[in-house]
Every structure is written in C-alpha cells, then in structure tokens.
Design a protein around this motif. Structure first.
Motif, PDB file in Angstrom:
ATOM      1  N   LEU A 110     -45.327 -31.734   0.089  1.00 38.18           N
ATOM      2  CA  LEU A 110     -45.626 -32.785   1.058  1.00 38.18           C
ATOM      3  C   LEU A 110     -46.748 -32.385   2.011  1.00 38.18           C
ATOM      4  CD1 LEU A 110     -41.991 -33.941   1.943  1.00 38.18           C
ATOM      5  CD2 LEU A 110     -43.685 -35.203   0.595  1.00 38.18           C
ATOM      6  N   GLY A 111     -47.242 -31.171   1.871  1.00 40.04           N
ATOM      7  CA  GLY A 111     -48.328 -30.714   2.731  1.00 40.04           C
ATOM      8  C   GLY A 111     -47.873 -30.163   4.059  1.00 40.04           C
ATOM      9  N   LEU A 112     -46.574 -29.863   4.179  1.00 44.45           N
ATOM     10  CA  LEU A 112     -46.043 -29.287   5.425  1.00 44.45           C
ATOM     11  C   LEU A 112     -46.136 -27.762   5.301  1.00 44.45           C
ATOM     12  CD1 LEU A 112     -42.940 -31.625   5.861  1.00 44.45           C
ATOM     13  CD2 LEU A 112     -45.210 -31.861   6.889  1.00 44.45           C
ATOM     14  N   ALA A 113     -47.320 -27.250   5.588  1.00 47.72           N
ATOM     15  CA  ALA A 113     -47.604 -25.837   5.338  1.00 47.72           C
ATOM     16  C   ALA A 113     -46.801 -24.908   6.237  1.00 47.72           C
ATOM     17  CB  ALA A 113     -49.096 -25.570   5.507  1.00 47.72           C
ATOM     18  N   ASP A 114     -46.520 -25.341   7.466  1.00 48.60           N
ATOM     19  CA  ASP A 114     -45.831 -24.464   8.420  1.00 48.60           C
ATOM     20  C   ASP A 114     -44.328 -24.728   8.391  1.00 48.60           C
ATOM     21  OD1 ASP A 114     -48.079 -23.074   9.480  1.00 48.60           O
ATOM     22  OD2 ASP A 114     -48.631 -24.880  10.559  1.00 48.60           O
ATOM     23  N   SER A 115     -43.701 -24.500   7.230  1.00 43.90           N
ATOM     24  CA  SER A 115     -42.252 -24.640   7.134  1.00 43.90           C
ATOM     25  C   SER A 115     -41.591 -23.317   7.504  1.00 43.90           C
ATOM     26  CB  SER A 115     -41.828 -25.069   5.727  1.00 43.90           C
ATOM     27  OG  SER A 115     -42.261 -24.139   4.767  1.00 43.90           O
ATOM     28  N   LEU A 116     -40.473 -23.403   8.190  1.00 42.25           N
ATOM     29  CA  LEU A 116     -39.768 -22.230   8.699  1.00 42.25           C
ATOM     30  C   LEU A 116     -38.360 -22.210   8.119  1.00 42.25           C
ATOM     31  CD1 LEU A 116     -39.398 -19.871  10.774  1.00 42.25           C
ATOM     32  CD2 LEU A 116     -38.710 -21.624  12.423  1.00 42.25           C
ATOM     33  N   VAL A 117     -38.026 -21.119   7.421  1.00 43.59           N
ATOM     34  CA  VAL A 117     -36.687 -20.957   6.843  1.00 43.59           C
ATOM     35  C   VAL A 117     -36.046 -19.759   7.526  1.00 43.59           C
ATOM     36  CG1 VAL A 117     -35.345 -20.804   4.707  1.00 43.59           C
ATOM     37  CG2 VAL A 117     -37.645 -21.788   4.665  1.00 43.59           C
ATOM     38  N   PRO A 118     -35.337 -19.973   8.629  1.00 41.45           N
ATOM     39  CA  PRO A 118     -34.801 -18.848   9.407  1.00 41.45           C
ATOM     40  C   PRO A 118     -33.956 -17.872   8.598  1.00 41.45           C
ATOM     41  CG  PRO A 118     -34.578 -20.898  10.632  1.00 41.45           C
ATOM     42  CD  PRO A 118     -35.008 -21.266   9.252  1.00 41.45           C
ATOM     43  N   MET A 119     -33.103 -18.394   7.689  1.00 39.53           N
ATOM     44  CA  MET A 119     -32.226 -17.511   6.938  1.00 39.53           C
ATOM     45  C   MET A 119     -33.013 -16.621   5.976  1.00 39.53           C
ATOM     46  SD  MET A 119     -29.485 -17.986   8.372  1.00 39.53           S
ATOM     47  CE  MET A 119     -28.568 -16.831   7.365  1.00 39.53           C
ATOM     48  N   HIS A 120     -34.147 -17.113   5.464  1.00 36.51           N
ATOM     49  CA  HIS A 120     -34.997 -16.263   4.633  1.00 36.51           C
ATOM     50  C   HIS A 120     -35.494 -15.068   5.430  1.00 36.51           C
ATOM     51  CE1 HIS A 120     -36.482 -18.744   0.919  1.00 36.51           C
ATOM     52  NE2 HIS A 120     -35.207 -18.476   0.886  1.00 36.51           N
ATOM     53  N   THR A 121     -35.949 -15.340   6.648  1.00 35.87           N
ATOM     54  CA  THR A 121     -36.487 -14.278   7.492  1.00 35.87           C
ATOM     55  C   THR A 121     -35.419 -13.243   7.816  1.00 35.87           C
ATOM     56  OG1 THR A 121     -38.042 -15.848   8.477  1.00 35.87           O
ATOM     57  CG2 THR A 121     -37.659 -13.792   9.667  1.00 35.87           C
ATOM     58  N   VAL A 122     -34.247 -13.715   8.219  1.00 38.88           N
ATOM     59  CA  VAL A 122     -33.152 -12.803   8.544  1.00 38.88           C
ATOM     60  C   VAL A 122     -32.691 -12.046   7.303  1.00 38.88           C
ATOM     61  CG1 VAL A 122     -30.791 -12.640   9.403  1.00 38.88           C
ATOM     62  CG2 VAL A 122     -32.395 -14.203  10.490  1.00 38.88           C
ATOM     63  N   LEU A 126     -32.550  -7.980   6.680  1.00 36.32           N
ATOM     64  CA  LEU A 126     -31.316  -7.251   6.382  1.00 36.32           C
ATOM     65  C   LEU A 126     -31.406  -6.520   5.043  1.00 36.32           C
ATOM     66  CD1 LEU A 126     -28.626  -9.834   7.565  1.00 36.32           C
ATOM     67  CD2 LEU A 126     -29.420  -7.778   8.755  1.00 36.32           C
ATOM     68  N   ALA A 127     -32.053  -7.143   4.048  1.00 34.95           N
ATOM     69  CA  ALA A 127     -32.202  -6.486   2.750  1.00 34.95           C
ATOM     70  C   ALA A 127     -33.054  -5.235   2.867  1.00 34.95           C
ATOM     71  CB  ALA A 127     -32.820  -7.458   1.746  1.00 34.95           C
ATOM     72  N   ASP A 128     -34.149  -5.333   3.636  1.00 35.15           N
ATOM     73  CA  ASP A 128     -34.993  -4.154   3.860  1.00 35.15           C
ATOM     74  C   ASP A 128     -34.212  -3.059   4.570  1.00 35.15           C
ATOM     75  OD1 ASP A 128     -37.100  -5.417   2.663  1.00 35.15           O
ATOM     76  OD2 ASP A 128     -38.079  -6.007   4.534  1.00 35.15           O
ATOM     77  N   MET A 129     -33.417  -3.453   5.569  1.00 32.90           N
ATOM     78  CA  MET A 129     -32.637  -2.484   6.320  1.00 32.90           C
ATOM     79  C   MET A 129     -31.587  -1.823   5.422  1.00 32.90           C
ATOM     80  SD  MET A 129     -30.576  -3.011   9.909  1.00 32.90           S
ATOM     81  CE  MET A 129     -29.495  -4.249   9.217  1.00 32.90           C
ATOM     82  N   ALA A 130     -30.965  -2.616   4.531  1.00 31.76           N
ATOM     83  CA  ALA A 130     -29.941  -2.082   3.641  1.00 31.76           C
ATOM     84  C   ALA A 130     -30.511  -1.035   2.686  1.00 31.76           C
ATOM     85  CB  ALA A 130     -29.302  -3.216   2.843  1.00 31.76           C
ATOM     86  N   GLU A 131     -31.791  -1.190   2.332  1.00 31.23           N
ATOM     87  CA  GLU A 131     -32.436  -0.226   1.438  1.00 31.23           C
ATOM     88  C   GLU A 131     -32.952   1.003   2.174  1.00 31.23           C
ATOM     89  OE1 GLU A 131     -34.113  -3.080  -2.151  1.00 31.23           O
ATOM     90  OE2 GLU A 131     -35.462  -2.430  -0.551  1.00 31.23           O
ATOM     91  N   GLY A 132     -32.726   1.040   3.480  1.00 31.60           N
ATOM     92  CA  GLY A 132     -33.121   2.201   4.252  1.00 31.60           C
ATOM     93  C   GLY A 132     -34.576   2.233   4.636  1.00 31.60           C
ATOM     94  N   GLN A 133     -35.238   1.073   4.543  1.00 30.33           N
ATOM     95  CA  GLN A 133     -36.644   1.036   4.922  1.00 30.33           C
ATOM     96  C   GLN A 133     -36.784   1.155   6.426  1.00 30.33           C
ATOM     97  OE1 GLN A 133     -39.035  -1.985   3.073  1.00 30.33           O
ATOM     98  NE2 GLN A 133     -37.607  -2.222   1.376  1.00 30.33           N
ATOM     99  N   ASP A 134     -37.860   1.776   6.849  1.00 30.97           N
ATOM    100  CA  ASP A 134     -38.129   1.978   8.268  1.00 30.97           C
ATOM    101  C   ASP A 134     -38.697   0.693   8.847  1.00 30.97           C
ATOM    102  OD1 ASP A 134     -38.523   3.002  10.748  1.00 30.97           O
ATOM    103  OD2 ASP A 134     -40.317   4.150  10.235  1.00 30.97           O
TER     104      ASP A 134
END
Length: 214
Positions: A110-122, A126-134
């Motif tokens: 639809l051309g809504l380029a600035d879509s925000l998916v909060p759960m994706h960000t969180v 959390l996935a990065d943190m679970a893998e021990g990434q800094d």
C-alpha cells in the motif's frame, strides 16, 4: 516541529511526552473523552476528540503544518486506514503501527513505508540476547549531542555518494537498500532512488540537514 498521534496508548503517551520535553508541539487524537480528561493532567499537549480514521478529523489535525503523523491505536486495521487517509490528505510522513506481522507486506504494497511492528523489534532483541550477543542500545553509544539523521534518496539525489554534497556537519555511515539490505557507506557507491542514507551528526545540525534533504 509538530507531531500528531492517532490513539493514546502507552507508546503514544511515552513518545509524546519525550517530544514535548524536547520542545516540540504534540497533538493527540482520541475518541474517548474520559481518556482525554485523564491525560490533560499528565501531558502538556493538544487534544482532538474524534475518530482518527475520519477525513474530517485528520483535516482538523492540520496536515499542512504537521511534520509526522503517528497511527498508534490498538487496532491494526484502524491504523492502516488512518494512514491511507492521512496520505491522501497530504501529511508529509506517516508511521503505521501494526501488531500482526502478516500485515507488514500489506503495508508495503500500500506504500506505507514507515510501518512499525513493535513485537518484531522486541523479539529480535530477545533472540540476540538469548544467543549471548553483546547488545548495546544505540542510546548508550550516542553521547552528548550526537544524533542520527536519515533521508530517502529521490531522483535528484540518485548519484554517487561522494557527489551528494553532504554538509561537513555530518558523515554518512551506512545505506539501507530495499528496506533492509545494509550497505556500509562508500564514497563511490551509486545511490538508488528509495535508498535510505544514514548520517551521524550533532543535534544543532539537524535543522540544516532537514532543510538540505527534507
């Protein structure tokens, strides 16, 4: 700058309060009068009582003088409809919050380029943190008045990065292509229409950069 929020949930209130503290004008559109009365004691912002998906309400919110519209209700469909109506009324930029990741590609189509998916960000955090990434929050890296500024490349700017005449107050650090593809800044890189150029700068230089790149 002037910002309008559709909805008055936690994210809208938190963001609105931060923007007011930074000296910006904020307006919140809310359909529940009791919520408006409660928030009047908490926030130094303007309020518009009404349905943010309606053209008349969005016109009242003044698209011509609004720098950015946030559609942050709890209903994905309402946010998408409000974003489309706002775009048709001439709002410069619209941020669309969606909770259902399956709707992200719909927003893109639809051309809504600035879509925000909060759960994706969180979830990604959390996935990065679970893998021990800094993990270091960007706010912990940017000290003092250091700021990030980004802009989309238009036809007039589709040239080599070194020919873009970026002011001395800023440095290009990376480019996002096709929404997510990260490319580190190279002076000889040819920019494409739609690329997002990310600059490192100082807070006092943001006005000049907005005037230069919009």
């Amino acid at each position: 700058m002037r910002f309008v929020f559709i909805g008055s949930g936690t994210l809208a209130v938190l963001t609105g309060r931060m923007l007011v503290e930074r000296g910006h004008e904020v307006v919140i559109v809310e359909r529940d009068p009791e919520t408006i009365e409660r928030l009047r004691d908490e926030l130094d912002v303007g309020f518009i009582h009404g349905d943010g998906t309606r053209p008349a309400i969005l016109r009242e919110a003044d698209p011509e003088n609004t720098d950015l519209l946030f559609c942050l209700t709890h209903d994905d469909q309402s946010n998408i409809i409000a974003s489309l109506v706002a775009r048709s009324l001439g709002y410069r930029r619209v941020v669309t919050k969606i909770e259902d990741p399956d709707l992200e590609h719909i927003c893109s189509e639809l051309g809504l380029a600035d879509s925000l998916v909060p759960m994706h960000t969180v979830g990604r955090y959390l996935a990065d943190m679970a893998e021990g990434q800094d993990i270091i929050a960007i706010s912990d890296i940017l000290r003092g008045d250091t700021r990030i500024f980004s802009f989309k490349v238009d036809e007039a700017s589709a040239t080599a990065l070194e020919k873009l005449s970026i002011p001395d107050v800023a440095r290009a650090i990376c480019i996002y292509r096709n929404g997510e593809e990260l490319k580190f800044a190279d002076p000889q890189m040819r920019l494409h229409v739609g690329d997002e150029v990310v600059l490192l700068t100082r807070a006092r230089s943001l006005k000049a950069l907005r005037q230069r790149f919009g």
